[in-house]
Design an enzyme around this catalytic site. Structure first.
Site, PDB file in Angstrom:
ATOM      1  N   TYR A  31       0.852  -1.071  -0.022  1.00  0.00           N
ATOM      2  CA  TYR A  31       0.051   0.117  -0.065  1.00  0.00           C
ATOM      3  C   TYR A  31       0.812   1.117  -0.101  1.00  0.00           C
ATOM      4  CZ  TYR A  31       1.042   1.092   4.885  1.00  0.00           C
ATOM      5  OH  TYR A  31       1.665   1.272   6.235  1.00  0.00           O
ATOM      6  N   ARG A  50       7.735   3.608  -5.290  1.00  0.00           N
ATOM      7  CA  ARG A  50       7.892   2.421  -4.091  1.00  0.00           C
ATOM      8  C   ARG A  50       6.924   1.389  -4.178  1.00  0.00           C
ATOM      9  NH1 ARG A  50       8.060   4.811   1.946  1.00  0.00           N
ATOM     10  NH2 ARG A  50       5.630   5.066   1.395  1.00  0.00           N
ATOM     11  N   ARG A 102      -7.564 -21.485  -1.040  1.00  0.00           N
ATOM     12  CA  ARG A 102      -6.325 -21.064  -0.480  1.00  0.00           C
ATOM     13  C   ARG A 102      -5.180 -21.904  -0.632  1.00  0.00           C
ATOM     14  NH1 ARG A 102      -4.527 -21.620   4.512  1.00  0.00           N
ATOM     15  NH2 ARG A 102      -3.552 -19.904   5.656  1.00  0.00           N
ATOM     16  N   HIS A 104      -0.771 -21.373   0.130  1.00  0.00           N
ATOM     17  CA  HIS A 104       0.226 -20.502   0.196  1.00  0.00           C
ATOM     18  C   HIS A 104       1.116 -19.975  -0.983  1.00  0.00           C
ATOM     19  CE1 HIS A 104      -0.180 -21.618   4.551  1.00  0.00           C
ATOM     20  NE2 HIS A 104       0.819 -20.882   4.784  1.00  0.00           N
ATOM     21  N   LYS A 149       6.391  -1.910   1.928  1.00  0.00           N
ATOM     22  CA  LYS A 149       5.415  -1.651   2.553  1.00  0.00           C
ATOM     23  C   LYS A 149       4.174  -2.142   2.303  1.00  0.00           C
ATOM     24  CE  LYS A 149       3.260   2.979   3.212  1.00  0.00           C
ATOM     25  NZ  LYS A 149       3.767   3.470   4.457  1.00  0.00           N
ATOM     26  N   GLU A 181      12.282   2.405  13.998  1.00  0.00           N
ATOM     27  CA  GLU A 181      11.528   3.707  13.687  1.00  0.00           C
ATOM     28  C   GLU A 181      10.161   3.504  14.373  1.00  0.00           C
ATOM     29  OE1 GLU A 181      10.059   2.935   9.513  1.00  0.00           O
ATOM     30  OE2 GLU A 181      10.614   0.802   9.728  1.00  0.00           O
ATOM     31  N   LEU A 205      11.301   0.977   6.966  1.00  0.00           N
ATOM     32  CA  LEU A 205      10.756   1.291   5.665  1.00  0.00           C
ATOM     33  C   LEU A 205      11.479   2.612   5.336  1.00  0.00           C
ATOM     34  CD1 LEU A 205       8.551   0.934   3.760  1.00  0.00           C
ATOM     35  CD2 LEU A 205       7.491   2.979   4.749  1.00  0.00           C
TER      36      LEU A 205
END
Lengths: 282, 282
Positions: A31, A50, A102, A104, A149, A181, A205
């Site tokens: 995101y 990014r 589903r 992996h 991110k 951070e 990040l």
């Protein structure tokens, strides 16, 4: 409020993704959050670069015509929501898409990536920027690919919540005895006129705002050392501050109840705030 | 195929969660996968206890009447899907729910948790259990609260994908020079007749199957030491195997291209498989 989801604009309340979306079952996505001032996207290219980096890091394939249309989608979205005037943020999330059952491993055959954008009004934390914030230290329990991110954000949300329950604004995360951070911002320290920040690596990040601050430090002739600050040295620092897209430049005046410097925003952070504001709003 | 979502059974293709669901934007949720043999749920109480543990760990509040109805919902789901005969799995995921706009801290006021269940037919990996599997070692880059079975699963999916691209079945993850677990199973080693496995801690998921295997080891008088296996000792082991809900007891016969033992499933893993199968199918 409207959002964009996979090719269409629709009411936020009606926007839904499959329960098989890998964003929902694995947090398999990235995101970006971008600041918008009177319709102008701040550091837009850097955010999109990014995004590309994150997609490459997770090997998520986003069709190039969709990737290239993100600036236009973002602009249409803020127009529709009345966020093209004043301050706003645009949130963008891309996941590997929906695949059932589903597994992996990545879906075979490939499925289209899920693309979601929302926008919201934004009010800068002016009072916090002027007075500074209190924080606590918490262990940095995140994975070791913090340079991506991604929406695997549980440790970040839990640390923010822990800070809130402790009655402070945010947290300073400690890994192996050094400051990395905050759950949602980079950290800079000042000691004897020199600026310190954790080196760009897999442990933090590499914030867009962080890069702007590094550039500002150069322009203001503030010496910068990209080395971690030791937890043991935290309380001896002259200044400490957060930087981030929605955090801006936010002085930290108290850590674990102990004052940083004289407990008010210092000279260097103030000069950086001033220059940052002129770049953001100029 | 039907799934259950927040109070209703519906077609999987129509089942969708809000883009504001914290499962989608933060991976803020936990999950369980349970084996079902002819309608009988294996280790059901243990899975539900671990669900409770995960919910407590993340401070997600699930209304007790919903929590208590999970066994019934699961049974209705396998009935509807024709999974009450033969072998099946039931997947259960609970997230903190949907809240817009997105904030790292928990929603205020509280929102209802999202509850999602799906079921699928299951075919045991019989051939892999008999022949054993090849694996690679990969760095364990996960966060340090691996004891919580959350949907922050990016490192796990990436490791499985890396193994697949390397042409092997799965991966053995290494943290600080020792073997922790696989991306989706626990690991046991055998040396000189003694069984070794990583201690239950924040560095591994304390698998339900892992606990069954520990119990089996006791019943078979196999000495067990809950100590990590050093990566340097990997190739000198006599036996190595995975355990997990869908993995069962799966011998590992090759690591990074090097044979474990004589490159075929050993005596101890075979005796454990036999006892495990009698408990699962008995």
């Amino acid at each position: 409020m409207q959002v964009y989801l996979n090719g269409e604009f629709l009411d936020q309340k009606k926007a839904a993704v499959s329960v098989a979306d890998r964003g929902f079952v694995f947090g398999d996505g990235v995101y970006e959050v971008t600041r918008v001032v009177n319709g102008k996207f701040f550091q837009e290219k850097e955010h999109l670069d990014r995004l590309d980096e994150g997609l490459r890091g997770l090997k998520i394939k986003l069709r190039s015509e969709i990737r290239d249309s993100i600036p236009n989608i973002s602009r249409e979205l803020i127009q529709r929501n009345g966020h093209a005037e004043g301050e706003a943020t645009v949130y963008l999330q891309v996941t590997r898409g929906a695949a059932f059952p589903r597994t992996h491993t990545f879906p075979e055959p490939e499925v289209p990536a899920t693309v979601y954008l929302s926008s919201g009004p934004f009010k800068p934390h002016k009072e916090l920027h002027e007075k500074g914030v209190d924080v606590i230290t918490v262990p940095d329990v995140r994975w070791t690919r913090c340079n991506l991110k991604t929406v695997n954000l549980l440790p970040n949300t839990l640390a923010r919540q822990q800070a809130k329950e402790a009655g402070v604004n945010s947290a300073v995360m400690i890994r192996d005895g050094v400051v990395t951070e905050s759950p949602n911002a980079n950290i800079f320290a000042v000691k004897d006129g020199t600026l310190y920040t954790f080196p760009a690596s897999n442990y933090i990040l590499n914030g867009i705002t962080r890069k702007v601050i590094i550039d500002i430090a150069k322009s203001l002739d503030i010496p910068l050392v990209t080395e971690p600050v030791r937890q043991d040295d935290l309380y001896e620092l002259d200044e400490l501050f957060f930087t981030g897209t929605t955090t801006d430049v936010q002085p930290i005046v108290r850590v674990d109840g102990r004052e940083i410097g004289n407990g008010t925003p210092g000279r260097i952070v103030k000069s950086i705030q001033q220059e940052y504001n002129s770049r953001l709003y100029g």
